[in-house]
Every structure is written in structure tokens, then in C-alpha cells.
Design an enzyme around this catalytic site. Structure first.
Site, PDB file in Angstrom:
ATOM      1  N   GLY A   1      35.604 105.423   5.431  1.00 13.30           N
ATOM      2  CA  GLY A   1      36.884 105.631   6.104  1.00 13.30           C
ATOM      3  C   GLY A   1      37.156 107.093   6.378  1.00 13.30           C
ATOM      4  O   GLY A   1      37.702 107.453   7.429  1.00 13.30           O
ATOM      5  N   MET A   2      36.774 107.964   5.448  1.00 12.05           N
ATOM      6  CA  MET A   2      36.910 109.407   5.677  1.00 12.05           C
ATOM      7  C   MET A   2      35.990 109.842   6.811  1.00 12.05           C
ATOM      8  O   MET A   2      36.383 110.630   7.685  1.00 12.05           O
ATOM      9  CB  MET A   2      36.572 110.177   4.409  1.00 12.05           C
ATOM     10  CG  MET A   2      36.347 111.675   4.635  1.00 12.05           C
ATOM     11  SD  MET A   2      36.060 112.587   3.120  1.00 12.05           S
ATOM     12  CE  MET A   2      35.099 113.969   3.712  1.00 12.05           C
ATOM     13  N   GLN A   3      34.768 109.326   6.844  1.00 10.73           N
ATOM     14  CA  GLN A   3      33.826 109.692   7.890  1.00 10.73           C
ATOM     15  C   GLN A   3      34.328 109.246   9.267  1.00 10.73           C
ATOM     16  O   GLN A   3      34.194 109.974  10.251  1.00 10.73           O
ATOM     17  CB  GLN A   3      32.462 109.082   7.585  1.00 10.73           C
ATOM     18  CG  GLN A   3      31.824 109.642   6.319  1.00 10.73           C
ATOM     19  CD  GLN A   3      30.562 108.906   5.902  1.00 10.73           C
ATOM     20  OE1 GLN A   3      30.095 108.005   6.606  1.00 10.73           O
ATOM     21  NE2 GLN A   3      30.001 109.282   4.758  1.00 10.73           N
TER      22      GLN A   3
ATOM     23  N   GLU B   1      24.061 107.623  11.088  1.00 14.69           N
ATOM     24  CA  GLU B   1      23.867 106.278  10.553  1.00 14.69           C
ATOM     25  C   GLU B   1      24.019 105.233  11.653  1.00 14.69           C
ATOM     26  O   GLU B   1      23.348 104.199  11.650  1.00 14.69           O
ATOM     27  CB  GLU B   1      24.875 105.990   9.438  1.00 14.69           C
ATOM     28  CG  GLU B   1      24.814 104.569   8.912  1.00 14.69           C
ATOM     29  CD  GLU B   1      25.952 104.218   7.949  1.00 14.69           C
ATOM     30  OE1 GLU B   1      25.925 103.103   7.403  1.00 14.69           O
ATOM     31  OE2 GLU B   1      26.860 105.050   7.754  1.00 14.69           O
TER      32      GLU B   1
ATOM     33  N   GLU C   1      38.945 103.825  -6.255  1.00 11.37           N
ATOM     34  CA  GLU C   1      39.137 102.494  -6.837  1.00 11.37           C
ATOM     35  C   GLU C   1      38.284 102.297  -8.089  1.00 11.37           C
ATOM     36  O   GLU C   1      38.600 101.452  -8.942  1.00 11.37           O
ATOM     37  CB  GLU C   1      38.841 101.397  -5.804  1.00 11.37           C
ATOM     38  CG  GLU C   1      37.383 101.244  -5.402  1.00 11.37           C
ATOM     39  CD  GLU C   1      36.973 102.129  -4.244  1.00 11.37           C
ATOM     40  OE1 GLU C   1      35.970 101.797  -3.583  1.00 11.37           O
ATOM     41  OE2 GLU C   1      37.653 103.155  -4.000  1.00 11.37           O
TER      42      GLU C   1
ATOM     43  N   ARG D   1      25.459 107.486   1.208  1.00 11.26           N
ATOM     44  CA  ARG D   1      24.246 108.164   1.674  1.00 11.26           C
ATOM     45  C   ARG D   1      24.531 109.288   2.669  1.00 11.26           C
ATOM     46  O   ARG D   1      23.715 110.170   2.854  1.00 11.26           O
ATOM     47  CB  ARG D   1      23.309 107.160   2.370  1.00 11.26           C
ATOM     48  CG  ARG D   1      22.681 106.145   1.447  1.00 11.26           C
ATOM     49  CD  ARG D   1      21.593 105.347   2.167  1.00 11.26           C
ATOM     50  NE  ARG D   1      20.972 104.404   1.249  1.00 11.26           N
ATOM     51  CZ  ARG D   1      21.300 103.121   1.142  1.00 11.26           C
ATOM     52  NH1 ARG D   1      22.280 102.650   1.912  1.00 11.26           N
ATOM     53  NH2 ARG D   1      20.698 102.337   0.283  1.00 11.26           N
TER      54      ARG D   1
ATOM     55  N   GLY E   1      32.208 101.335   3.469  1.00 11.96           N
ATOM     56  CA  GLY E   1      31.391 100.326   4.130  1.00 11.96           C
ATOM     57  C   GLY E   1      30.127 100.937   4.691  1.00 11.96           C
ATOM     58  O   GLY E   1      29.894 102.145   4.581  1.00 11.96           O
TER      59      GLY E   1
ATOM     60  N   HIS F   1      35.065 107.218  -4.337  1.00 11.46           N
ATOM     61  CA  HIS F   1      35.729 105.918  -4.448  1.00 11.46           C
ATOM     62  C   HIS F   1      36.787 105.953  -5.562  1.00 11.46           C
ATOM     63  O   HIS F   1      36.475 105.703  -6.727  1.00 11.46           O
ATOM     64  CB  HIS F   1      34.699 104.824  -4.763  1.00 11.46           C
ATOM     65  CG  HIS F   1      33.815 104.497  -3.611  1.00 11.46           C
ATOM     66  ND1 HIS F   1      34.087 103.479  -2.718  1.00 11.46           N
ATOM     67  CD2 HIS F   1      32.671 105.082  -3.176  1.00 11.46           C
ATOM     68  CE1 HIS F   1      33.141 103.441  -1.794  1.00 11.46           C
ATOM     69  NE2 HIS F   1      32.259 104.397  -2.052  1.00 11.46           N
TER      70      HIS F   1
ATOM     71  N   CYS G   1      35.575 107.006   1.574  1.00 14.37           N
ATOM     72  CA  CYS G   1      34.132 107.069   1.833  1.00 14.37           C
ATOM     73  C   CYS G   1      33.854 106.925   3.330  1.00 14.37           C
ATOM     74  O   CYS G   1      34.053 107.861   4.096  1.00 14.37           O
ATOM     75  CB  CYS G   1      33.410 106.008   1.002  1.00 14.37           C
ATOM     76  SG  CYS G   1      31.622 106.267   0.906  1.00 14.37           S
TER      77      CYS G   1
END
Length: 334
Positions: free
Chosen positions: A52-54, A74, A185, A138, A23, A183, A50
Site C-alpha cells: 500500500g505504501m508502494q 514487480e 499488524e 521483496r 500484497g 507490517h 507495505c
């Protein structure tokens, strides 16, 4: 994103696994971080994809490394940035440079290679040293923090070939806690699921299979006393003139199987799978206490029924563990 942090525990107490997907933007991030904190502390399988890992990295930095202002540039330009905008990276042997003014130029897109750490959980899942996964993001986890994270148990178990970009994180002392910058998925199909999803679902399923070990067949019976009644009866015995052996018990007599059913009701736990160890000592069948003698000698009998006593004990344990920042669900999972 309207979920209050104080409600997280109540909402997640029966979940088998937690997945935070990709997201952008600040909305709902604190709720995500609170859910990750719950998963980490309570040994619940967690997969962060993504973004979620951050979020998992930020949660760990705040609550384990004690960097209270840890965050992503961000979301907050004034934070201690453990996640930041990509400045440059390599692809196909060429250096690609990003810029904060042209967001399109900063996005890492497409297939990239990652190398997996030896003896890591992620390597066991992939059964390979090298993987190729698709990206669309990003921001990157700050590689300069690698040593600090790993010293506290968060491993950077997947890296870019040049060791500059963290691709995968996992927790050392957790049954299943993995975050990936890519990703999965994008490479998963209904009849050919990605190995990460297969492993995560398997871990979640295992986490949901609550078991209790019973020595014998569970039909052996006992009479139990709540601790307050036990102390009261013992004090009365010490203060009496009675000197012969006496067993203090309640009028309630339940089998071990019945005891488990009461525990399930008190803790609001789904039905536990009974694992009967028939080769273990089975204990007695029948009452070991002489309640008529107890009443005659001590002029006293128990007051608190078994289910009431167990409820009082369970509530007290929950309260004490809450004070220590833990949660009882981690112990009712198995």
C-alpha cells in the site's frame, strides 16, 4: 479489481478513511492507485501498509511529479521504477544480498530498526526517535528519488539506520496520509493496538464528524433568492420608475436550522453537527422583504423554490470542480 476508475468517486464519497494493505502482484493495482489519488486530493485519512505504501509512492510520482510511466519493476519491467527489487541491505551489521533469480533470497523478513524524522507526524504518533518493526517484502521504494519526492511534499519520514531504505512516507499538507513499508499488524493486539492503527482510526473518526458553525441559535429566519431570480428582480427594478428602497425576497421564509436541513438533503450529507456560536451576531427574526410591494411595483415574483435553487447551485459547483479534477466531498466533510 473490476471497479472502473470513473466509479471511484461515487463509491468513496462517504468513507471516513482508506487503508491499502500488503500484497503481491498486479491484480487490482490501478484501482488501488485511483483510491489513493482520491484520498490524497480530498484530505481523507490514508494508511498504506507495505504494498500500500508502494502504491502511494507510484500515485504521487505519476500525478504530482508527472512521471507518467512511474511504477514498480514487480509489475512492469519497462516502467520508470520508483519501486524496485532489493539488491542489498544490512541486518545486524552484515550486508545481505538479494538476487532476482532466487526470490526467497530477496525477501526482507523479521524485525528491523528505523529512525524517525524530527518534527514528523509519524514521530508524534510513536513518541520515539527509533522504532523496531517487522517486515515481509521483496521490493523497496527507490531512495534515489527522495529529494524529488520531498521537494513536492511527500516526506520520507522514516529510514533505515544507514539511510538507504525508506521505511515510512507521509504527506506534508494532508491531515493524515502515511505509508509504511513494514507490517504494524504483526505487533498489534486487540487490547494493545498498534499506535498507527489507533491514530488512523482516530483521524478517520474525526473526518466523519461533520460540523457546521451557526451564528446565534439558528432560529433566525431569512427569505432567499436563487441567483437567476435575484438578477431578474434587480433588472426589473432598474427598468422601473420606482426609486424608494425595496428589499427583494421570496415568499419562502426559513430559519437557519431549516436551511441546514435542506442543505443536508440536497448534498446527501449525513446529519451535520450544529456548533452554535451564541456570542456571535444573531441577525433578524422575521422577513426583511416586502413581497406585496415587490409584486405591485415590478409585477413579478420569484419562480425558483429554495431547495430547487440550492440543488441547481450544488450540481453546478460539482460540475465545475469535476472539470478542475477536484471533488466537492472535501468541502462537505466539515
Amino acid at each position: 479489481d473490476k471497479l472502473k476508475i470513473s466509479e471511484i468517486r461515487k463509491k468513496l464519497i462517504d468513507v471516513s478513511g482508506i487503508l491499502i494493505p500488503g500484497g503481491f502482484g498486479k491484480r487490482g493495482t490501478e484501482g488501488k492507485i485511483a483510491c489513493i489519488n482520491y484520498a490524497r486530493k480530498n484530505n481523507i485519512p490514508f494508511l498504506g501498509i507495505c504494498f500500500g505504501m508502494q502504491m502511494a509512492v507510484i500515485e504521487f510520482a505519476r500525478n504530482v511529479l508527472k512521471i507518467k510511466k512511474a511504477g514498480s519493476s514487480e509489475l512492469d519491467k519497462k516502467c520508470f521504477s520508483v519501486v524496485g527489487l532489493i539488491e542489498e541491505w544490512s541486518k545486524n551489521g552484515k550486508i545481505v544480498k538479494g538476487t532476482s533469480t532466487k526470490l526467497g533470497g530477496t525477501m526482507r523478513l523479521g524485525l528491523y530498526t528505523a529512525k524517525l524524522q524530527h518534527n514528523s507526524q509519524i514521530k508524534d504518533i510513536y513518541k520515539s526517535k527509533i522504532i523496531h518493526e517487522r517486515h515481509r517484502h521483496r521490493y523497496e521504494v527507490n531512495i534515489k528519488m527522495k529529494k524529488k519526492f520531498e521537494s513536492k511534499g511527500m516526506l520520507f519520514s522514516g529510514l533505515s539506520p544507514d539511510n538507504n531504505l525508506p521505511e515510512i512516507i507521509e504527506l506534508k499538507n494532508h491531515p493524515w496520509f502515511i505509508g509504511v513499508q513494514f507490517h504494524p499488524e504483526f505487533k498489534s493486539r486487540p487490547l494493545d493496538p498498534h499506535p498507527l492503527f489507533s491514530s488512523f482510526i482516530s483521524a478517520a473518526k474525526k473526518n466523519n464528524e461533520k460540523e457546521i458553525e451557526v451564528w446565534g441559535d439558528g432560529k433566525q429566519t431569512r427569505s432567499f433568492l436563487f441567483i437567476d431570480d435575484c438578477v431578474e428582480g434587480t433588472l426589473r427594478l432598474f427598468e422601473s420608475d420606482y426609486s424608494d428602497p425595496i428589499n427583494i425576497g421570496s415568499d419562502e421564509q426559513v430559519s437557519i436550522n431549516q436551511m441546514i436541513e435542506i442543505i443536508e438533503a440536497v448534498t446527501k450529507t449525513k446529519k451535520l453537527k450544529r456548533i452554535y456560536q451564541l456570542d456571535k451576531p444573531k441577525g433578524v427574526r422575521g422577513r426583511s422583504s416586502n413581497n406585496d410591494l415587490v409584486k405591485k411595483v415590478l409585477n413579478w415574483s420569484f419562480k425558483i423554490k429554495l431547495n430547487e435553487g440550492l440543488k441547481k447551485t450544488y450540481d453546478w459547483i460539482k460540475e465545475e470542480m469535476s472539470k478542475r479534477g477536484s471533488n466537492l466531498s472535501r468541502f462537505t466533510k466539515s
